[in-house]
Scaffold this motif. Sequence first.
Motif, mmCIF file in Angstrom:
data_model
loop_
_atom_site.group_PDB
_atom_site.id
_atom_site.type_symbol
_atom_site.label_atom_id
_atom_site.label_comp_id
_atom_site.label_asym_id
_atom_site.label_seq_id
_atom_site.Cartn_x
_atom_site.Cartn_y
_atom_site.Cartn_z
ATOM 1 N N ASN A 42 34.654 52.678 32.102
ATOM 2 C CA ASN A 42 35.365 53.514 31.145
ATOM 3 C C ASN A 42 34.615 54.833 30.943
ATOM 4 O OD1 ASN A 42 37.303 54.214 29.253
ATOM 5 N ND2 ASN A 42 36.214 53.220 27.564
ATOM 6 N N LEU A 43 34.522 55.608 32.018
ATOM 7 C CA LEU A 43 33.821 56.884 31.982
ATOM 8 C C LEU A 43 34.779 58.019 32.355
ATOM 9 C CD1 LEU A 43 30.528 55.888 33.859
ATOM 10 C CD2 LEU A 43 30.806 56.179 31.385
ATOM 11 N N CYS A 44 34.428 59.219 31.913
ATOM 12 C CA CYS A 44 35.223 60.406 32.251
ATOM 13 C C CYS A 44 34.550 61.125 33.424
ATOM 14 C CB CYS A 44 35.318 61.338 31.049
ATOM 15 S SG CYS A 44 36.189 60.631 29.638
ATOM 16 N N ASP A 45 35.179 61.085 34.579
ATOM 17 C CA ASP A 45 34.573 61.621 35.804
ATOM 18 C C ASP A 45 34.258 63.109 35.718
ATOM 19 O OD1 ASP A 45 34.710 59.139 36.910
ATOM 20 O OD2 ASP A 45 36.427 59.554 38.209
ATOM 21 N N ASN A 46 35.031 63.847 34.906
ATOM 22 C CA ASN A 46 34.858 65.300 34.859
ATOM 23 C C ASN A 46 33.786 65.743 33.869
ATOM 24 O OD1 ASN A 46 36.619 64.367 32.796
ATOM 25 N ND2 ASN A 46 37.287 66.473 32.401
ATOM 26 N N LEU A 47 33.231 64.804 33.086
ATOM 27 C CA LEU A 47 32.172 65.129 32.139
ATOM 28 C C LEU A 47 30.820 64.755 32.727
ATOM 29 C CD1 LEU A 47 33.712 63.874 28.768
ATOM 30 C CD2 LEU A 47 33.812 66.177 29.761
ATOM 31 N N ASN A 48 29.772 65.365 32.204
ATOM 32 C CA ASN A 48 28.458 65.017 32.717
ATOM 33 C C ASN A 48 27.945 63.723 32.079
ATOM 34 O OD1 ASN A 48 26.985 65.620 30.271
ATOM 35 N ND2 ASN A 48 26.939 67.790 30.825
ATOM 36 N N VAL A 49 26.795 63.270 32.539
ATOM 37 C CA VAL A 49 26.257 61.981 32.114
ATOM 38 C C VAL A 49 26.021 61.955 30.605
ATOM 39 C CG1 VAL A 49 24.239 60.474 32.260
ATOM 40 C CG2 VAL A 49 25.231 61.437 34.342
ATOM 41 N N GLY A 50 25.347 62.983 30.086
ATOM 42 C CA GLY A 50 25.055 63.027 28.654
ATOM 43 C C GLY A 50 26.307 63.059 27.807
ATOM 44 N N GLU A 51 27.303 63.829 28.248
ATOM 45 C CA GLU A 51 28.558 63.912 27.504
ATOM 46 C C GLU A 51 29.256 62.563 27.472
ATOM 47 O OE1 GLU A 51 29.619 68.609 28.472
ATOM 48 O OE2 GLU A 51 30.257 67.016 29.840
ATOM 49 N N ASN A 52 29.157 61.797 28.547
ATOM 50 C CA ASN A 52 29.751 60.462 28.569
ATOM 51 C C ASN A 52 29.010 59.509 27.637
ATOM 52 O OD1 ASN A 52 32.031 59.575 30.587
ATOM 53 N ND2 ASN A 52 30.945 61.260 31.580
ATOM 54 N N PRO A 87 20.888 64.372 32.879
ATOM 55 C CA PRO A 87 22.020 64.198 31.962
ATOM 56 C C PRO A 87 23.143 65.192 32.216
ATOM 57 C CG PRO A 87 19.934 64.150 30.761
ATOM 58 C CD PRO A 87 19.623 64.612 32.153
ATOM 59 N N LYS A 88 22.848 66.256 32.935
ATOM 60 C CA LYS A 88 23.857 67.278 33.209
ATOM 61 C C LYS A 88 24.634 67.012 34.498
ATOM 62 C CE LYS A 88 21.367 70.887 30.681
ATOM 63 N NZ LYS A 88 22.325 70.860 29.549
ATOM 64 N N THR A 89 24.323 65.909 35.176
ATOM 65 C CA THR A 89 25.036 65.545 36.400
ATOM 66 C C THR A 89 26.459 65.101 36.081
ATOM 67 O OG1 THR A 89 22.970 64.801 37.408
ATOM 68 C CG2 THR A 89 25.020 64.047 38.428
ATOM 69 N N ILE A 90 27.427 65.616 36.814
ATOM 70 C CA ILE A 90 28.817 65.202 36.622
ATOM 71 C C ILE A 90 28.965 63.755 37.075
ATOM 72 C CG2 ILE A 90 31.224 65.607 37.266
ATOM 73 C CD1 ILE A 90 30.016 67.756 35.454
ATOM 74 N N VAL A 91 29.533 62.917 36.213
ATOM 75 C CA VAL A 91 29.614 61.484 36.481
ATOM 76 C C VAL A 91 30.382 61.178 37.758
ATOM 77 C CG1 VAL A 91 30.767 59.370 35.670
ATOM 78 C CG2 VAL A 91 29.222 60.603 34.154
ATOM 79 N N LYS A 121 25.425 53.704 40.025
ATOM 80 C CA LYS A 121 24.807 54.583 39.033
ATOM 81 C C LYS A 121 25.722 54.776 37.824
ATOM 82 C CE LYS A 121 21.693 56.986 42.199
ATOM 83 N NZ LYS A 121 21.294 58.278 42.820
ATOM 84 N N GLN A 122 27.023 54.799 38.063
ATOM 85 C CA GLN A 122 27.956 54.874 36.942
ATOM 86 C C GLN A 122 27.840 53.633 36.054
ATOM 87 O OE1 GLN A 122 32.013 55.912 37.958
ATOM 88 N NE2 GLN A 122 31.350 57.413 39.493
ATOM 89 N N GLN A 123 27.616 52.487 36.685
ATOM 90 C CA GLN A 123 27.405 51.255 35.927
ATOM 91 C C GLN A 123 26.194 51.393 35.000
ATOM 92 O OE1 GLN A 123 28.800 48.136 34.877
ATOM 93 N NE2 GLN A 123 28.869 47.401 36.981
ATOM 94 N N MET A 124 25.128 51.992 35.500
ATOM 95 C CA MET A 124 23.927 52.205 34.694
ATOM 96 C C MET A 124 24.204 53.170 33.545
ATOM 97 S SD MET A 124 21.735 50.193 35.989
ATOM 98 C CE MET A 124 21.126 49.404 37.479
ATOM 99 N N VAL A 125 25.045 54.179 33.796
ATOM 100 C CA VAL A 125 25.425 55.107 32.726
ATOM 101 C C VAL A 125 26.178 54.355 31.629
ATOM 102 C CG1 VAL A 125 26.825 57.127 32.135
ATOM 103 C CG2 VAL A 125 25.462 57.126 34.240
ATOM 104 N N GLU A 126 27.051 53.451 32.015
ATOM 105 C CA GLU A 126 27.778 52.637 31.036
ATOM 106 C C GLU A 126 26.806 51.829 30.184
ATOM 107 O OE1 GLU A 126 30.696 52.323 29.854
ATOM 108 O OE2 GLU A 126 32.286 52.346 31.354
#
Length: 232
Positions: A73-83, A118-122, A129-134
Motif C-alpha cells: 500500500n505505497l504511492c509509487d510517485n512519492l518518495n520513501v520519506g513521503e510514503n 528517503p528522497k528516493t522515489i518508491v 525494498k518496497q516491503q522494507m519501506v512498508e
Amino acid sequence: MRALHQVSLTLKPGEVLSVIGENGAGKSTLMKILAGVQTADSGDIFVDGKKTSFENTRAAMDHGIVLIHQELNLCDNLNVGENIFLGREPRKFGIVNSQKISQRSEEFLNRVGLSVSPKTIVGRLTIGKQQMVEIAKALSVDARVLIMDEPTSSLSAKESASLFELIESLRDEGVSIIYISHRLAEVKRLSNRVIVLRDGEYCRELTGDEINRLSTLERLDANDAPTGLRFI
C-alpha cells in the motif's frame, strides 16, 4: 456465506505467531478484522486485558496494530520519506517539513536495514525494498503488532532472507508478528507458535516439535475453541 466461526487466538509480546490454512480458511478475513479493515459481527478483542474494538485502521494503529498487505500500500510517485509519513506529515508553521521527514525516515530505514535515501522515489525500488519501506512505515507509528500477509510471495530468495532476518530482529526487540504464509519452510523457521484454520474455523495450535514436523494440513483434526482475539 460465513467467513469465520468460533476462531480464537492469543498473541504474546515478542513472538512470531503463524496463521496457516488452505485458501478460503479465513486467514485474511481474520487479519482484516484485527487491523480494523473489516468489522466483526460477533466476538471480542482484548488488548492488554482490556476489551476493545476497532472501527477503522486508525483505531487499530492507535493500539499499535498494523497490517502489511500482500499487495503493498505505497504511492509509487512519492518518495520513501513521503510514503513513511503519508497522512502524518510533520509540519512547521502549517507547511510540511520535508527536512524533518527525511531525518526521521532515516531512523526507521536504518532500523529495518534499508540503505536508500528517503528522497528516493518508491516506484524505482524493487519489491523487496518496497516491503522494507512498508515495515519502516509501520514502525514509524510505534507498531507493537505487525501482521504480514504472504510477505514473500513476490520476493527473491535473497530478499526473503533479508526479510527473515528483520523479522527475527524485530521479535528480539519485543515486536509481535502475525505471519500468514502457505510456505511451510518459512513457517518452520520463524514461528514460536502456529495456529491452523480450516473452513473459517479454528483447527488447532502447534508448538515446538509439532512445528518442525509440519508437512501437511490434511491430517490436522479440528478442536473447539472460544471466540475472541487476545493480546497479553
